[in-house]
Write an enzyme that holds these catalytic residues in place. Structure first.
Site, PDB file in Angstrom:
ATOM      1  CD  GLU A   1      -2.883   6.784   8.965  1.00  0.00           C
ATOM      2  OE1 GLU A   1      -2.782   7.786   8.150  1.00  0.00           O
ATOM      3  OE2 GLU A   1      -2.328   6.812   9.477  1.00  0.00           O
TER       4      GLU A   1
ATOM      5  CD1 TRP B   1      -4.890   2.673   1.310  1.00  0.00           C
ATOM      6  CD2 TRP B   1      -2.805   2.843   0.677  1.00  0.00           C
ATOM      7  NE1 TRP B   1      -4.226   3.774   2.613  1.00  0.00           N
ATOM      8  CE2 TRP B   1      -3.052   3.859   1.843  1.00  0.00           C
ATOM      9  CE3 TRP B   1      -2.028   2.846   0.673  1.00  0.00           C
ATOM     10  CZ2 TRP B   1      -2.481   4.299   2.483  1.00  0.00           C
ATOM     11  CZ3 TRP B   1      -0.798   2.873  -0.114  1.00  0.00           C
ATOM     12  CH2 TRP B   1      -1.033   3.852   1.878  1.00  0.00           C
TER      13      TRP B   1
ATOM     14  CB  THR C   1       5.080   4.071   0.259  1.00  0.00           C
ATOM     15  OG1 THR C   1       5.520   5.281   0.439  1.00  0.00           O
ATOM     16  CG2 THR C   1       3.647   3.997   0.969  1.00  0.00           C
TER      17      THR C   1
ATOM     18  CD  GLU D   1      -5.477  12.855   5.882  1.00  0.00           C
ATOM     19  OE1 GLU D   1      -4.860  13.453   5.497  1.00  0.00           O
ATOM     20  OE2 GLU D   1      -6.031  11.739   5.488  1.00  0.00           O
TER      21      GLU D   1
END
Ligand SMILES: *[C@@H]1O[C@H](CO)[C@@H](O)[C@H](O)[C@H]1NC(C)=O
Ligand SMILES: *[C@@H]1O[C@H](CO)[C@@H](O)[C@H](O)[C@H]1NC(C)=O
Ligand SMILES: *[C@@H]1O[C@H](CO)[C@@H](O)[C@H](O)[C@H]1NC(C)=O
Ligand SMILES: *[C@@H]1O[C@H](CO)[C@@H](O)[C@H](O)[C@H]1NC(C)=O
Ligand SMILES: *[C@@H]1O[C@H](CO)[C@@H](O)[C@H](O)[C@H]1NC(C)=O
Ligand SMILES: *[C@@H]1O[C@H](CO)[C@@H](O)[C@H](O)[C@H]1NC(C)=O
Ligand SMILES: *[C@@H]1O[C@H](CO)[C@@H](O)[C@H](O)[C@H]1NC(C)=O
Ligand SMILES: *[C@@H]1O[C@H](CO)[C@@H](O)[C@H](O)[C@H]1NC(C)=O
Ligand SMILES: *[C@@H]1O[C@H](CO)[C@@H](O)[C@H](O)[C@H]1NC(C)=O
Ligand SMILES: *[C@@H]1O[C@H](CO)[C@@H](O)[C@H](O)[C@H]1NC(C)=O
Ligand SMILES: *[C@@H]1O[C@H](CO)[C@@H](O)[C@H](O)[C@H]1NC(C)=O
Ligand SMILES: *[C@@H]1O[C@H](CO)[C@@H](O)[C@H](O)[C@H]1NC(C)=O
Length: 461
Positions: free
Chosen positions: A172, A259, A270, A168
């Site tokens: 972000e 998201w 998170t 990956e």
């Protein structure tokens, strides 16, 4: 500084699916092992199935065997301007692998943004957002996206390269800090918090910027507005114990996602990484009716595969060594990338083709694909999107339960994915990444399955 208090999850992409609840889910990962032969493909999210599960992101490490995953469409130079584009995109759960016909596929909810000749990735109240994926893989190359992130705490936008074995390369955007973009990379899903860096940039929500990943066999540059912001050299990633370079090195799709990292149902770690809990009553939720990120264009320029790559054809990449998922185990072949129906896998890609007019799975896939067309074109019609009454646009391109129910192969797959909703919470160095999913009951009948990618999630435990 993070220490053992947290599990850090590599996350690869955001999967959104509205599905019928079901329990017969089979997981696949380093712990549970590989998929059974009747659900042979291990999806990007660590769930076994066939059809869509055998296409983009299908993980050969935990599939029944390596031939379960369909070969991966080879890189092709492209420039996509996402102007009036939503109607041209196919839903990921209806797509059969024909990259000649589809450059991009989507999950979740998208709409056209006519005012800026761009595409909106939208996230209505309590939803899981949206992700778009390139259908082709890039095996070294340069990809650039001109885009605006979303904003506000708990709202995460991502632009990443993601491979089937979970290598990956990421950008972000965490919505509480609009002057910062995080970069990161993973090798086979291996999580390492220290691989993240920050790049300073002017307001990512107000301004379009050009974010590029320039990915060579021996290094990656993250380039923002033409300036190299970070370089990772492969030779810095050598692991003497394994004798491998922990460097992203396998064919990867381009994914752009939005998201709700800060949703209250997510683990505290998170939410805190995402900048705090999301406000589902924010002004955006009133008007236009959703959080959104704006994608204007993406260019892809392919570089040559590594010298020494085994080549017999020019159509697809394929893993050929069940013990070696580094670049040394990838070959180029002429194998088809297209399945006949949504009940096929790499074992029998032509199954549905031979009987396409009579087979129920292929006729039902037709039904679901026409329903998706309806919804995405209603999205493209909504020029009022993002500025006024946008009821219709918030439905645009959404995967709906009815389209799921109309397709049998589809339902089979969706069932699997809904059951993945048991949530995973173990950080492992292989395969755990991206397979994190959350159980989210939207009502008695429906579940929303979310898998995160393109971000580092810190999960407290
Ligand atoms: C994988 O399994 C399928 C189905 O059992 C079989 O037909 C195929 O030969 C196997 N392929 C490999 C590479 O083992
Ligand atoms: C977000 O949390 C709400 C409860 O506050 C829940 O109803 C919803 O399903 C969650 N959505 C996602 C995508 O996690
Ligand atoms: C794509 O390439 C065209 C032509 O070179 C250029 O004008 C445009 O800015 C590029 N867009 C991106 C996102 O790189
Ligand atoms: C955004 O993040 C950068 C990098 O951590 C930091 O220097 C800056 O102060 C942050 N800005 C805000 C508004 O939080
Ligand atoms: C994380 O990465 C750094 C730098 O690449 C390395 O020194 C460190 O050992 C890694 N940590 C773990 C736990 O793998
Ligand atoms: C990057 O910025 C975020 C948010 O400001 C901060 O939490 C994080 O520690 C920073 N990372 C590094 C490597 O400086
Ligand atoms: C790694 O490669 C870069 C670029 O080729 C080079 O400048 C650097 O000296 C190399 N570092 C090591 C540790 O070999
Ligand atoms: C190096 O590889 C070994 C064996 O795969 C693994 O246990 C170890 O964590 C790796 N080291 C780093 C720094 O990632
Ligand atoms: C190359 O592919 C063709 C089919 O496209 C096949 O018949 C042939 O055996 C393959 N050759 C090698 C060396 O694998
Ligand atoms: C691969 O397919 C292309 C297009 O059909 C054809 O031109 C080429 O000769 C094939 N290559 C091999 C090695 O079979
Ligand atoms: C994979 O193959 C490469 C090249 O031969 C080698 O360097 C590497 O150690 C191999 N990895 C494994 C896990 O066998
Ligand atoms: C594998 O899946 C099982 C079942 O969902 C889960 O309990 C476990 O944590 C997962 N392991 C990894 C490494 O993701």
């Amino acid at each position: 500084m993070i220490g053992s208090k947290y599990l850090i999850f590599s996350v690869a992409s955001l999967l959104v699916a509205l599905v019928k609840a079901s329990d017969d889910v089979v997981n696949c990962n380093a712990t549970t092992g590989a998929c059974p032969d009747d659900k042979p493909c291990c999806s990007q999210y660590g769930v076994c199935g066939s059809g869509s599960y055998c296409l983009g992101g299908c993980n050969p490490q935990f599939s029944y065997n390596m031939s379960a995953c369909m070969p991966m469409p080879i890189c092709k130079n492209s420039q996509t301007i996402f102007d009036g584009y939503s109607g041209k995109m196919m839903n990921q759960y209806e797509y059969l692998g024909d990259a000649e016909k589809n450059d991009w596929i989507y999950e979740g909810s998208i709409a056209d943004y006519d005012d800026e000749n761009a595409l909106l990735l939208t996230m209505p109240k309590n939803s899981a957002g949206a992700v778009i994926s390139s259908t082709r893989y890039m095996w070294y190359g340069k990809v650039g996206a001109r885009m605006k992130s979303s904003h506000r705490q708990g709202v995460v936008t991502a632009f990443i390269m993601f491979s089937s074995v979970q290598d990956e390369i990421d950008y972000e955007f965490v919505g509480d800090n609009l002057t910062n973009v995080q970069t990161n990379y993973y090798f086979e899903g291996t999580l390492n918090w220290t691989h993240s860096t920050n790049v300073s940039v002017s307001d990512t929500y107000e301004n379009y910027h050009l974010y590029e990943v320039d990915w060579h066999e021996d290094h990656v540059d993250w380039v923002v507005n033409g300036e190299i912001s970070r370089t990772l050299n492969k030779n810095e990633t050598y692991n003497a114990t394994s004798g491998e370079y922990m460097f992203p090195q396998t064919p990867a799709r381009v994914q752009i996602s939005l998201w709700p990292g800060g949703n209250s149902t997510n683990p505290i770690g998170t939410r805190s990484w995402a900048g705090g809990d999301i406000d589902w009553d924010a002004p955006d939720i009133e008007d236009p009716g959703y959080y959104y990120a704006v994608l204007e264009s993406v260019n892809i320029t392919c570089y040559d595969p590594p010298s020494g790559t085994s080549k017999n054809g020019s159509r697809a990449y394929k893993y050929t060594n069940s013990k070696n998922f580094t670049q040394a185990g990838v070959a180029i072949t002429n194998d088809t990338t297209v399945m006949g129906s949504l009940s096929d896998s790499g074992f029998n890609p032509e199954n549905g083709k031979s009987s396409s007019s009579s087979s129920s799975s292929s006729s039902s896939s037709k039904a679901s694909s026409s329903s998706s067309k309806t919804s995405s074109s209603s999205g493209s019609k909504s020029s009022s999107t993002k500025s006024g009454s946008s009821k219709s646009s918030s439905n645009a391109g959404t995967t709906t339960a009815s389209s799921a129910t109309s397709a049998s192969g589809f339902v089979q797959n969706m069932k699997s994915s809904s059951a993945s909703a048991s949530g995973s919470s173990t950080a492992t160095s292989t395969g755990g990444a991206g397979s994190f999913s959350n159980p989210i009951g939207t009502n008695g009948l429906m579940h929303v399955v979310v898998a995160f990618a393109g971000a580092a999630l810190a999960l407290a435990y």
